[in-house]
Design a protein around this motif. Structure first.
Motif, PDB file in Angstrom:
ATOM      1  N   THR A 164       0.903  -1.486  -0.145  1.00 57.21           N
ATOM      2  CA  THR A 164      -0.165  -0.250   0.013  1.00 57.21           C
ATOM      3  C   THR A 164       0.891   0.951   0.074  1.00 57.21           C
ATOM      4  O   THR A 164       2.379   1.319   0.319  1.00 57.21           O
ATOM      5  CB  THR A 164      -1.085  -0.126   1.396  1.00 57.21           C
ATOM      6  N   VAL A 165       0.376   1.807  -0.333  1.00 55.64           N
ATOM      7  CA  VAL A 165       1.150   3.362  -0.419  1.00 55.64           C
ATOM      8  C   VAL A 165       0.470   5.326  -0.033  1.00 55.64           C
ATOM      9  O   VAL A 165      -0.877   4.852   0.202  1.00 55.64           O
ATOM     10  CB  VAL A 165       1.297   4.518  -1.877  1.00 55.64           C
ATOM     11  N   ILE A 166       1.244   5.629   0.552  1.00 56.25           N
ATOM     12  CA  ILE A 166       0.315   6.336   1.583  1.00 56.25           C
ATOM     13  C   ILE A 166       1.355   8.221   1.125  1.00 56.25           C
ATOM     14  O   ILE A 166       2.341   8.018   0.850  1.00 56.25           O
ATOM     15  CB  ILE A 166       0.789   6.378   2.940  1.00 56.25           C
ATOM     16  N   LEU A 167       0.664   8.857   0.709  1.00 54.29           N
ATOM     17  CA  LEU A 167       1.228  10.363   0.275  1.00 54.29           C
ATOM     18  C   LEU A 167       0.975  11.532   0.988  1.00 54.29           C
ATOM     19  O   LEU A 167       0.338  11.007   2.039  1.00 54.29           O
ATOM     20  CB  LEU A 167       0.571  10.520  -1.238  1.00 54.29           C
ATOM     21  N   LEU A 168       2.447  11.650   1.464  1.00 60.13           N
ATOM     22  CA  LEU A 168       2.403  12.534   2.983  1.00 60.13           C
ATOM     23  C   LEU A 168       2.827  14.001   2.280  1.00 60.13           C
ATOM     24  O   LEU A 168       3.941  14.368   1.739  1.00 60.13           O
ATOM     25  CB  LEU A 168       3.236  12.161   3.691  1.00 60.13           C
ATOM     26  N   PRO A 169       1.608  14.968   2.079  1.00 59.54           N
ATOM     27  CA  PRO A 169       2.142  16.195   1.611  1.00 59.54           C
ATOM     28  C   PRO A 169       2.803  16.559   2.058  1.00 59.54           C
ATOM     29  O   PRO A 169       2.615  17.347   3.861  1.00 59.54           O
ATOM     30  CB  PRO A 169      -0.011  17.139   1.579  1.00 59.54           C
ATOM     31  N   LYS A 170       3.720  17.907   1.817  1.00 61.74           N
ATOM     32  CA  LYS A 170       4.670  18.686   2.449  1.00 61.74           C
ATOM     33  C   LYS A 170       4.867  19.342   3.543  1.00 61.74           C
ATOM     34  O   LYS A 170       5.281  19.678   4.524  1.00 61.74           O
ATOM     35  CB  LYS A 170       6.081  19.011   1.047  1.00 61.74           C
ATOM     36  N   ASP A 171       3.416  20.064   2.592  1.00 60.68           N
ATOM     37  CA  ASP A 171       2.988  21.411   4.493  1.00 60.68           C
ATOM     38  C   ASP A 171       2.393  20.606   4.824  1.00 60.68           C
ATOM     39  O   ASP A 171       2.767  21.351   6.297  1.00 60.68           O
ATOM     40  CB  ASP A 171       1.898  22.138   3.458  1.00 60.68           C
ATOM     41  N   ILE A 172       2.063  19.562   5.178  1.00 57.84           N
ATOM     42  CA  ILE A 172       1.299  18.549   6.204  1.00 57.84           C
ATOM     43  C   ILE A 172       2.529  18.298   7.919  1.00 57.84           C
ATOM     44  O   ILE A 172       2.917  18.561   8.269  1.00 57.84           O
ATOM     45  CB  ILE A 172       0.517  17.931   6.089  1.00 57.84           C
TER      46      ILE A 172
END
Length: 577
Positions: free
Chosen positions: A164-172
Motif C-alpha cells: 500500500t502507498v500513503i502520499l504525505l503532502p509536504k505542507d502537512i
C-alpha cells in the motif's frame, strides 16, 4: 543553527511528523527502509527509536523490505521522496504485489497548494502506483493522519497481502505546529495475516473424501503456505496421511525435502539433472491434486503443460480469484493454515487405509528417483579439475549450511540453481524473488532477511548480471554492519538470456556477453572482504572462510560460461559431460 528535535508530548499534542512516527511505532515498525526522505518523518522516527536502513537506491530498499516481511510476518515500511525516487519504488512494489507480501510505502508529496503548478519533481503518484499496489491514498488533512496510517496497514495485511502507498503532502509533514493525537486509535495492525478465514466446511469434507479415495494424489504447495505459517499443518498431513508433497520455487521450505514423501520443487526446471526430473511421471499420473497457496503460474507449471488435464483439482487460497484461474478446482477459499487444519480433521474422520497401503510404493519411487539424480550428478560433484560448475560449488555450500540458515537467490538462473541443488531441511528458509522475477533483487533481499534474523546466517547466490544492478548496496552492508555471504556467478554472460536466445533463435544479442569485472575489488572498495575462486580446490576453503566471517563477504566464483541449468527447453544445449 536550530537543531530540529521531535519529542513525545504528554498533553496529547505533537507535530504531524511525530504523529506519523507514533502511529508506525504502534504498528510495531522497527525500521524505515529509506534515504532520509521525507526528512521530518525520518527524524521523528529516529527520535523514538525507529532506525532508518539507508539504502543506496529506492528499488533495493523495497526488496529489503519485502524480505524482512517474508522473515517476520510483520509489515515493513519503505520511504521515498516524490518524483524520480518514487518511480524507483515501482519494481519492488510490483514484486511484493505479485508475491503477496505487504509493504507500506510512505512517499513524500508536493504541498497541497503547489499541486498542478509544476512544483519541483511533481508527478501524478496516484497513477504511478495504481498498478503495483492494493491501495493508494493521499492524506487529505492533518486530522486524518492516524486514520490513513491505520488503513494502509490494515489493507496491506488483510486478505491477500500486498503493498500500500500513503502520499504525505509536504505542507502537512513539515508543519511545526502541534496537533491532537488521535488517541482513539490504539490497536496494532502490523502483522499478517491480519484476519484468518476458513473455507466452507462442506467443501473441506468433499476435499477430504477425494484425497482419501484417490489412487495417486499429491499436494502442490506454493508460497502461500509459508506466508500463512502453515508449514506445520502441511507437514502433518504429509506424514499422517501419506500424501506426497511437491513445492513451487517460493514454496520451497514448506516441507523437509529429506522426508520420504517429498517430491521436491517442480515446474519448468525438470530438465536434465533437475532434482525432481525423475518424478515427472508421478506428477503427471496424479488423479487428485491439492493446490495450496499456489498461483499455478507459467514457470510453476512448465507453461501449463506439466500438470495432468484429467486430474481433479482442489485449490486452497486466500484470494478467491486465484482459485481455478488455470485449473478448474474444488474451491476452498480461505487461509492456508486454518483450512489445512480443517482438512486434517476431516481426513482423520475417514479411512486412511488406501493412503497407508500405498505409502511404501510411493516412498520407493521417490527414493529411486533420488538415487537416479545422484547418479546424474556424480560426474559433476566429483569433478576436481576443469571449469567450475555452479552445481559443484553448491555441493560444497550444502555441506556448510545449517538447518536454520537463510538461503536467498536472485532471479533467473540463480533461483534455478538454489531450488535444485540446495536442500530444504527442518527450519532452513529459502527466499526467492519470484513474484515477477526481476534481476538485482538477491543482495537486497538477503540484507532484509539478515535484519529480520540477526542471529542467523544468510547465504545469497547471484549472477554477475543481476549483481551489477545493486552492488552499491555492499556499502550499505558495511556502513550498517549487515552480514551476508554473497556468491557471484562470474561467468561474464547474461546467462538465461543467452541460453534462451540460443535455443529460440540460434543466436543471441550483444548484451549477453560482458567484459570482465573483478567483484573482489568492488567488495574491497566498499570495505568488505572479497574472495576469488578460480579452481575447484579453492571452493571449500573459500566457503569456510566466508561462513566463519563476522562481516559480509563476496565470493567471486569464476565459473563456466557454458553451465546449462536444468530448464527443459534448454536441454538441447546440454553436453554429455
Amino acid at each position: 543553527m536550530m537543531v530540529l528535535k521531535y519529542e513525545r508530548n504528554n498533553n496529547g499534542k505533537t507535530t504531524n511528523a511525530m504523529r506519523i512516527a507514533l502511529a508506525l511505532e504502534r504498528h510495531g515498525v522497527k525500521y524505515l527502509f529509506g534515504q532520509s526522505n521525507p526528512p521530518t518523518v525520518t527524524l521523528a522516527c529516529e527520535d523514538i527509536g525507529i532506525e532508518q536502513i539507508g539504502y543506496r537506491q529506492e528499488n533495493a530498499g523495497t526488496y529489503m523490505a519485502q524480505a524482512y516481511a517474508m522473515c517476520t510476518n510483520s509489515i515493513p515500511v519503505v520511504t521515498a521522496q516524490h518524483g524520480p525516487a518514487a518511480t524507483l519504488l515501482v519494481a519492488g512494489l510490483a514484486e511484493a504485489l505479485k508475491a503477496s507480501y505487504p509493504v507500506v510505502a510512505l512517499v513524500e508529496e508536493v504541498s497541497r497548494n503547489d499541486e498542478e503548478k509544476n512544483a519541483f519533481q511533481e508527478i501524478d503518484h496516484l497513477e504511478l502506483f495504481k498498478g503495483v499496489s492494493k491501495w493508494i491514498k493521499r492524506i487529505p488533512t492533518e486530522d486524518r493522519i492516524e486514520d490513513y496510517i491505520d488503513m494502509a496497514f490494515k489493507t496491506a495485511g488483510s486478505g491477500r497481502p500486498g503493498p500500500t502507498v500513503i502520499l504525505l503532502p509536504k505542507d502537512i509533514i513539515t508543519d511545526p505546529n502541534e496537533y491532537p493525537i488521535n488517541e482513539r486509535r490504539t490497536l496494532s495492525y502490523g502483522t499478517f495475516p491480519l484476519d484468518r478465514t476458513i473455507a466452507d466446511t462442506s467443501k473441506v469434507e468433499l476435499a477430504a473424501e477425494w484425497l482419501s479415495r484417490a489412487e495417486n494424489p499429491f499436494i502442490y504447495a506454493g508460497g502461500g503456505v509459508i506466508s500463512s505459517n502453515a508449514i506445520d499443518e502441511l507437514r502433518a498431513i504429509q506424514e499422517e496421511f501419506s500424501i506426497p508433497v511437491a513445492t513451487t520455487t517460493m514454496g520451497k521450505g514448506a516441507v523437509d525435502e529429506r522426508h520420504p514423501l517429498s517430491i521436491g520443487p517442480i515446474g519448468y526446471y525438470m530438465g536434465k539433472r533437475g532434482v525432481s526430473t525423475h518424478l515427472k511421471p508421478m506428477v503427471q499420473q496424479a488423479d487428485v491434486i491439492l493446490l495450496v497457496g499456489n498461483r499455478t503460474n507459467q514457470n510453476g507449471t512448465d507453461s501449463w503443460s506439466l500438470l495432468p488435464e484429467n486430474a481433479k483439482y482442489i485449490h486452497i487460497d486466500i484470494d478467491p480469484v486465484e482459485i481455478g484461474r488455470n485449473y478448474e478446482s474444488l474451491r476452498l477459499a480461505g487461509d492456508a493454515k486454518l483450512t489445512l487444519q480443517s482438512l486434517k480433521i476431516q481426513l482423520q474422520n475417514r479411512s486412511v487405509e488406501k493412503r497407508a497401503s500405498k505409502r511404501a510404493k510411493i516412498e520407493q519411487q521417490i527414493q529411486q528417483s533420488r538415487k537416479m539424480h545422484q547418479q546424474d550428478m556424480q560426474s559433476i560433484v566429483t569433478q576436481t579439475t576443469g571449469k567450475i560448475k555452479v552445481e559443484r560449488f553448491l555441493y560444497e555450500v550444502e555441506k556448510s549450511l545449517t538447518d536454520d540458515h537463510i538461503v536467498v537467490a536472485d532471479a533467473s538462473i540463480s533461483s534455478v540453481w538454489n531450488a535444485n541443488y540446495l536442500t530444504a531441511t527442518k527450519t532452513r528458509k529459502f527466499i526467492f524473488p519470484r513474484g515477477l522475477a526481476g534481476l538485482g533483487w538477491g543482495l537486497p533481499m538477503a540484507m532484509g532477511a539478515k535484519l529480520a534474523n540477526q542471529h542467523k546466517k544468510v547465504f545469497c547466490l547471484v549472477g554477475d548480471g543481476g549483481f551489477g544492478h545493486v552492488w552499491s548496496e555492499l556499502e550499505t552492508c558495511k556502513r550498517l554492519g549487515i552480514q551476508v555471504v554473497v556468491a557471484v556467478i562470474n561467468n561474464g554472460i547474461l546467462g538465461y538470456q543467452k541460453y534462451a536466445e540460443s535455443v529460440m533463435f540460434g543466436r543471441y544479442t550483444n548484451v549477453c556477453d560482458f567484459s570482465f569485472v573483478d567483484h573482489t575489488k568492488i567488495a574491497e572498495a566498499c570495505g568488505i572482504s572479497g574472495i576469488r575462486v578460480e579452481k575447484i580446490e579453492e571452493i571449500a576453503p573459500a566457503i569456510e572462510k566466508a561462513f566463519s566471517s563476522n562481516e559480509s563477504v563476496v565470493i567471486d566464483l569464476m565459473s563456466d560460461d557454458h553451465n546449462i541449468p536444468p530448464v527443459g527447453v534448454m536441454d538441447s544445449l546440454q553436453t554429455n559431460e
